[in-house]
Write a protein that holds these residues in place. Structure first.
Motif, PDB file in Angstrom:
ATOM      1  N   VAL A  22       0.657  -1.036   0.410  1.00 36.59           N
ATOM      2  CA  VAL A  22       0.401   0.212  -0.371  1.00 36.59           C
ATOM      3  C   VAL A  22       0.787   1.200   0.103  1.00 36.59           C
ATOM      4  O   VAL A  22       1.802   1.031   1.007  1.00 36.59           O
ATOM      5  N   MET A  23       0.488   2.086  -0.883  1.00 36.13           N
ATOM      6  CA  MET A  23       1.119   3.327  -0.948  1.00 36.13           C
ATOM      7  C   MET A  23       0.363   4.646  -1.069  1.00 36.13           C
ATOM      8  O   MET A  23      -0.480   4.637  -1.872  1.00 36.13           O
ATOM      9  N   PRO A  50       0.610  -7.375  -5.894  1.00 32.59           N
ATOM     10  CA  PRO A  50      -0.562  -6.356  -6.214  1.00 32.59           C
ATOM     11  C   PRO A  50       0.514  -5.074  -5.243  1.00 32.59           C
ATOM     12  O   PRO A  50       0.701  -5.327  -3.935  1.00 32.59           O
ATOM     13  N   VAL A  51      -0.081  -4.091  -5.962  1.00 32.68           N
ATOM     14  CA  VAL A  51       0.563  -2.707  -4.982  1.00 32.68           C
ATOM     15  C   VAL A  51      -1.376  -1.566  -5.183  1.00 32.68           C
ATOM     16  O   VAL A  51      -1.833  -1.565  -6.399  1.00 32.68           O
ATOM     17  N   LEU A  52      -1.722  -1.022  -3.941  1.00 31.02           N
ATOM     18  CA  LEU A  52      -2.217  -0.247  -4.021  1.00 31.02           C
ATOM     19  C   LEU A  52      -2.129   0.950  -3.862  1.00 31.02           C
ATOM     20  O   LEU A  52      -1.196   1.563  -2.447  1.00 31.02           O
ATOM     21  N   ILE A 181     -10.606   1.267  -8.902  1.00 32.09           N
ATOM     22  CA  ILE A 181     -10.386   0.613 -10.196  1.00 32.09           C
ATOM     23  C   ILE A 181      -8.931  -0.270 -10.113  1.00 32.09           C
ATOM     24  O   ILE A 181      -8.256  -0.054  -9.515  1.00 32.09           O
ATOM     25  N   ALA A 182      -9.776  -1.076 -10.342  1.00 30.20           N
ATOM     26  CA  ALA A 182      -8.424  -2.051 -10.711  1.00 30.20           C
ATOM     27  C   ALA A 182      -7.843  -2.439 -12.123  1.00 30.20           C
ATOM     28  O   ALA A 182      -8.483  -2.359 -13.140  1.00 30.20           O
ATOM     29  N   LEU A 183      -6.748  -2.630 -12.201  1.00 31.16           N
ATOM     30  CA  LEU A 183      -6.247  -2.805 -13.309  1.00 31.16           C
ATOM     31  C   LEU A 183      -4.699  -3.917 -13.578  1.00 31.16           C
ATOM     32  O   LEU A 183      -4.144  -3.637 -12.506  1.00 31.16           O
ATOM     33  N   THR A 184      -4.583  -5.045 -14.578  1.00 35.52           N
ATOM     34  CA  THR A 184      -3.239  -5.425 -14.694  1.00 35.52           C
ATOM     35  C   THR A 184      -2.292  -4.349 -15.522  1.00 35.52           C
ATOM     36  O   THR A 184      -2.585  -3.470 -16.693  1.00 35.52           O
ATOM     37  N   THR A 185      -0.813  -4.887 -14.897  1.00 36.10           N
ATOM     38  CA  THR A 185      -0.132  -3.573 -15.657  1.00 36.10           C
ATOM     39  C   THR A 185       1.171  -4.970 -16.142  1.00 36.10           C
ATOM     40  O   THR A 185       1.022  -5.194 -15.985  1.00 36.10           O
ATOM     41  N   HIS A 186       1.659  -3.697 -17.516  1.00 39.93           N
ATOM     42  CA  HIS A 186       3.355  -4.875 -17.179  1.00 39.93           C
ATOM     43  C   HIS A 186       4.223  -3.800 -17.788  1.00 39.93           C
ATOM     44  O   HIS A 186       3.809  -2.554 -18.370  1.00 39.93           O
ATOM     45  N   GLY A 187       5.365  -4.219 -16.909  1.00 40.28           N
ATOM     46  CA  GLY A 187       6.403  -2.982 -16.938  1.00 40.28           C
ATOM     47  C   GLY A 187       7.176  -3.616 -19.066  1.00 40.28           C
ATOM     48  O   GLY A 187       8.058  -4.330 -19.322  1.00 40.28           O
ATOM     49  N   ALA A 188       7.709  -1.532 -19.210  1.00 38.83           N
ATOM     50  CA  ALA A 188       8.119  -1.480 -20.838  1.00 38.83           C
ATOM     51  C   ALA A 188       9.222  -0.490 -20.411  1.00 38.83           C
ATOM     52  O   ALA A 188       8.743   0.476 -20.857  1.00 38.83           O
ATOM     53  N   GLY A 189      10.395  -1.079 -20.652  1.00 36.80           N
ATOM     54  CA  GLY A 189      11.308   0.605 -21.003  1.00 36.80           C
ATOM     55  C   GLY A 189      11.036   1.537 -19.766  1.00 36.80           C
ATOM     56  O   GLY A 189      11.446   2.588 -19.827  1.00 36.80           O
ATOM     57  N   GLY A 190      10.480   0.652 -18.717  1.00 36.05           N
ATOM     58  CA  GLY A 190      10.942   1.922 -17.334  1.00 36.05           C
ATOM     59  C   GLY A 190       9.572   2.302 -17.430  1.00 36.05           C
ATOM     60  O   GLY A 190       9.418   3.311 -16.090  1.00 36.05           O
ATOM     61  N   LEU A 212      -5.570   0.205  -7.886  1.00 36.00           N
ATOM     62  CA  LEU A 212      -5.038  -1.455  -7.586  1.00 36.00           C
ATOM     63  C   LEU A 212      -4.361  -2.408  -8.929  1.00 36.00           C
ATOM     64  O   LEU A 212      -5.184  -1.653  -9.543  1.00 36.00           O
ATOM     65  N   LEU A 213      -3.352  -1.856  -9.046  1.00 35.33           N
ATOM     66  CA  LEU A 213      -2.388  -2.091  -9.547  1.00 35.33           C
ATOM     67  C   LEU A 213      -1.666  -3.893  -9.474  1.00 35.33           C
ATOM     68  O   LEU A 213      -0.813  -4.102  -8.700  1.00 35.33           O
TER      69      LEU A 213
END
Length: 217
Positions: A22-23, A50-52, A181-190, A212-213
């Motif tokens: 949690v941040m 997961p990061v909230l 709001i909840a969603l899936t992410t991916h990192g690309a190029g920082g 929520l990520l």
């Protein structure tokens, strides 16, 4: 540096078996940067937990004895199975008492030149209808699977064809009193990216409600 701080946060979470980070963030209107800056960005990009993200409201009093209530949860999808990996984490927070909305924002239709616009209008219109029908069918299938998994889940669907996807999502969240709001992410190029594209970055910076990520392994 900030990258080192982010690495320490993520490593500590792994070492201690943390299930949720949690941040607290702070913004100055829609689409502005996190108060935590690149630390928050790096944690989201690096972490497989997961990061909230919570943005405190002005003059809000925090009741430490009160459990946060997330009763209206918006889940952003793009039709991929990867995006659906957010389900379990959203349900862990909302439980069976929450109302879940599966939301799909259609991509902007390309326009190649001014001369092309008139000739392409009819074709683009038909394609837009087909896109919407396909997105709705995909959401309906996902909703059906979730109800079959647990009949207590309250699930509805929403497809937006607004040209500005991030704005449509944030407007929907505000107008429908969304709590999370909840969603899936991916990192690309920082850079943090939603499967829908750069929409995720705008959502995490512009949302007035917690976000929520989750970045799958």
């Amino acid at each position: 540096g900030r990258a080192g701080i982010a690495n320490e946060i993520v490593q500590h979470a792994y070492d201690t078996g943390t299930e949720l980070i949690v941040m607290t963030t702070h913004g100055y209107g829609r689409f502005k940067r996190f108060w935590l800056g690149s630390v928050a960005d790096a944690v989201i990009r690096l972490c497989r937990i997961p990061v909230l993200l919570m943005r405190p409201r002005d003059q809000a009093r925090i009741g430490l004895k009160d459990e946060p209530q997330f009763r209206n949860i918006l889940i952003l999808l793009d039709g991929s199975s990867v995006a659906e990996s957010i389900f379990d984490h959203a349900f862990a927070i909302g439980g069976t008492a929450a109302q879940y909305t599966l939301f799909h924002a259609l991509p902007l239709m390309p326009v190649y030149s001014a001369e092309f616009v008139m000739a392409a209008a009819a074709v683009n219109g038909e394609l837009r209808v087909a896109q919407r029908q396909s997105a709705q069918a995909t959401l309906d299938q996902a909703a059906t699977r979730l109800r079959q998994h647990d009949a207590r889940l309250q699930v509805r669907t929403e497809v937006s064809s607004d040209d500005f996807a991030a704005g449509a999502i944030l407007d929907y969240a505000e107008q429908n009193h969304v709590d999370l709001i909840a969603l899936t992410t991916h990192g690309a190029g920082g850079v943090v990216r939603l499967m829908l594209g750069s929409v995720a970055d705008k959502i995490t910076r512009g949302a007035e409600v917690p976000v929520l990520l989750y970045r799958p392994a």
